[in-house]
Write an enzyme that holds these catalytic residues in place. Structure first.
Site, PDB file in Angstrom:
ATOM      1  N   LYS A 139     -15.959 -15.031 -10.184  1.00  0.00           N
ATOM      2  CA  LYS A 139     -15.195 -13.775 -10.174  1.00  0.00           C
ATOM      3  C   LYS A 139     -16.129 -12.594 -10.440  1.00  0.00           C
ATOM      4  O   LYS A 139     -15.977 -11.522  -9.855  1.00  0.00           O
ATOM      5  CB  LYS A 139     -14.099 -13.835 -11.240  1.00  0.00           C
ATOM      6  CG  LYS A 139     -12.959 -14.741 -10.844  1.00  0.00           C
ATOM      7  CD  LYS A 139     -11.865 -14.750 -11.885  1.00  0.00           C
ATOM      8  CE  LYS A 139     -10.777 -15.717 -11.445  1.00  0.00           C
ATOM      9  NZ  LYS A 139      -9.887 -16.116 -12.512  1.00  0.00           N
ATOM     10  N   ASN A 188      -5.422   2.557 -12.789  1.00  0.00           N
ATOM     11  CA  ASN A 188      -4.451   1.576 -12.301  1.00  0.00           C
ATOM     12  C   ASN A 188      -3.044   2.131 -12.475  1.00  0.00           C
ATOM     13  O   ASN A 188      -2.784   2.904 -13.402  1.00  0.00           O
ATOM     14  CB  ASN A 188      -4.587   0.278 -13.107  1.00  0.00           C
ATOM     15  CG  ASN A 188      -3.618  -0.791 -12.658  1.00  0.00           C
ATOM     16  OD1 ASN A 188      -3.445  -1.040 -11.464  1.00  0.00           O
ATOM     17  ND2 ASN A 188      -2.950  -1.438 -13.609  1.00  0.00           N
ATOM     18  N   MET A 200      -3.834  -6.881  -7.225  1.00  0.00           N
ATOM     19  CA  MET A 200      -3.236  -7.893  -8.102  1.00  0.00           C
ATOM     20  C   MET A 200      -4.277  -8.826  -8.732  1.00  0.00           C
ATOM     21  O   MET A 200      -4.110 -10.049  -8.695  1.00  0.00           O
ATOM     22  CB  MET A 200      -2.195  -8.697  -7.312  1.00  0.00           C
ATOM     23  CG  MET A 200      -1.044  -7.826  -6.836  1.00  0.00           C
ATOM     24  SD  MET A 200      -0.249  -6.976  -8.213  1.00  0.00           S
ATOM     25  CE  MET A 200       1.083  -6.158  -7.392  1.00  0.00           C
ATOM     26  N   ARG A 201      -5.316  -8.234  -9.296  1.00  0.00           N
ATOM     27  CA  ARG A 201      -6.335  -9.024  -9.983  1.00  0.00           C
ATOM     28  C   ARG A 201      -6.781  -8.304 -11.237  1.00  0.00           C
ATOM     29  O   ARG A 201      -6.761  -7.066 -11.264  1.00  0.00           O
ATOM     30  CB  ARG A 201      -7.580  -9.198  -9.097  1.00  0.00           C
ATOM     31  CG  ARG A 201      -7.376 -10.208  -8.042  1.00  0.00           C
ATOM     32  CD  ARG A 201      -8.550 -10.292  -7.090  1.00  0.00           C
ATOM     33  NE  ARG A 201      -8.079 -11.012  -5.943  1.00  0.00           N
ATOM     34  CZ  ARG A 201      -7.997 -12.346  -5.895  1.00  0.00           C
ATOM     35  NH1 ARG A 201      -8.430 -13.072  -6.896  1.00  0.00           N
ATOM     36  NH2 ARG A 201      -7.486 -12.939  -4.841  1.00  0.00           N
ATOM     37  N   HIS A 221       0.823   0.761 -13.150  1.00  0.00           N
ATOM     38  CA  HIS A 221       1.568  -0.432 -13.550  1.00  0.00           C
ATOM     39  C   HIS A 221       3.063  -0.099 -13.579  1.00  0.00           C
ATOM     40  O   HIS A 221       3.451   0.935 -14.126  1.00  0.00           O
ATOM     41  CB  HIS A 221       1.103  -0.917 -14.925  1.00  0.00           C
ATOM     42  CG  HIS A 221       1.813  -2.167 -15.338  1.00  0.00           C
ATOM     43  ND1 HIS A 221       1.500  -3.396 -14.793  1.00  0.00           N
ATOM     44  CD2 HIS A 221       2.851  -2.373 -16.181  1.00  0.00           C
ATOM     45  CE1 HIS A 221       2.314  -4.303 -15.303  1.00  0.00           C
ATOM     46  NE2 HIS A 221       3.138  -3.712 -16.154  1.00  0.00           N
ATOM     47  N   GLY A 236       0.780  -1.241   0.000  1.00  0.00           N
ATOM     48  CA  GLY A 236       0.000   0.000   0.000  1.00  0.00           C
ATOM     49  C   GLY A 236       0.805   1.281   0.000  1.00  0.00           C
ATOM     50  O   GLY A 236       0.311   2.319   0.455  1.00  0.00           O
ATOM     51  N   SER A 237       2.023   1.251  -0.551  1.00  0.00           N
ATOM     52  CA  SER A 237       2.788   2.504  -0.566  1.00  0.00           C
ATOM     53  C   SER A 237       2.170   3.510  -1.540  1.00  0.00           C
ATOM     54  O   SER A 237       2.242   4.721  -1.310  1.00  0.00           O
ATOM     55  CB  SER A 237       4.263   2.255  -0.893  1.00  0.00           C
ATOM     56  OG  SER A 237       4.441   1.916  -2.240  1.00  0.00           O
ATOM     57  N   ASN A 238       1.559   3.034  -2.608  1.00  0.00           N
ATOM     58  CA  ASN A 238       0.865   3.963  -3.507  1.00  0.00           C
ATOM     59  C   ASN A 238      -0.375   4.554  -2.830  1.00  0.00           C
ATOM     60  O   ASN A 238      -0.665   5.747  -2.981  1.00  0.00           O
ATOM     61  CB  ASN A 238       0.488   3.268  -4.819  1.00  0.00           C
ATOM     62  CG  ASN A 238       1.646   3.251  -5.803  1.00  0.00           C
ATOM     63  OD1 ASN A 238       2.026   4.281  -6.349  1.00  0.00           O
ATOM     64  ND2 ASN A 238       2.233   2.084  -5.991  1.00  0.00           N
TER      65      ASN A 238
END
Ligand code: GAR
Length: 215
Positions: free
Chosen positions: A65, A107, A90-91, A109, A12-14
């Site tokens: 899902k 997102n 991560m999904r 990346h 969770g650093s972002n």
């Protein structure tokens, strides 16, 4: 003020970089919910520390899902979320969430897309021994890391880089460009036409471009 919902799976650093920008008064937004798919995610501690509601949902508790992502969409909608932030989530996001938030999911990346999508973007770049890598903030569509690109930032790559050293270098820029992309959105400066994102009044920032040959 823009209502944010953050989805994370780990450290969770972002997430923290977005909290810090808000608390410093540089981002006119409020994080209404942290949702995690991992009960041990350190992001939960960060949410607690900053009095942000958190919710753990176990994907195995759902029939499919799509059901899992429908539940996430419902929880976000119930809290009036306007923009969804994937901060190390991560999904691959499925249709029920994308349809509920069209061009309203961002997102980050850790590579210069469309190079090195998927998991371990930094390792893929180091193994390939590219000269430049970086990070990308993009809107999320149904593909894997394929949505319209908002901001990218580049770093040099050395032949001696490992996944760890390259990840550290890229992460510093992630913490700059993710809050920046959210700020542009919050200020109403982003528009999307197909896969082209236009930024009203945006000036290219030289510090985001690092050319290892010219250094
Ligand atoms: C970040 O490097 C982010 O770019 C990456 O996971 C890390 C999460 O770190 N995301 C992906 O690889 C998504 N495919 P954080 O939990 O400290 O923000």
């Amino acid at each position: 003020m823009l209502n944010l919902g953050v989805l994370a799976s780990g450290r969770g650093s972002n997430f923290q970089s977005i909290i810090d920008e808000i608390e410093a008064g540089r981002l006119n937004a409020s994080i209404k919910l942290l949702m995690v798919d991992n009960p041990n995610a350190y992001a939960i501690e960060r949410a607690k520390k900053h009095s942000i509601e958190h919710l753990y949902l176990n994907p195995n508790d759902f029939k499919s899902k799509d059901d899992f992502f429908k539940k996430i969409a419902d929880e976000l909608k119930a809290r009036g979320i306007e923009l969804v932030i994937l901060a190390g989530f991560m999904r691959i996001v499925r249709k029920p969430l994308i349809d509920a938030f069209p061009n309203k999911i961002m997102n980050i990346h850790p590579a210069l897309l469309p190079s090195f999508p998927g998991l371990h973007g930094q390792k893929q770049a180091a193994d390939y021994s590219v000269r430049i890598s970086g990070c990308t903030v993009h809107f999320v569509d149904e593909g894997m890391d394929t949505g319209p690109i908002i901001i990218q930032a580049a770093v040099p790559v050395s032949p001696d880089d490992t996944e760890e050293t390259l990840s550290d270098r890229i992460l510093k820029l992630e913490h700059m460009i993710f809050p920046e992309a959210i700020r542009l959105y919050a200020d109403g400066r982003l528009s999307v036409e197909g896969r082209v994102v236009r930024i009203k009044g945006y000036e290219l920032k030289d510090e985001y471009i690092v050319n290892p040959i010219l250094r």
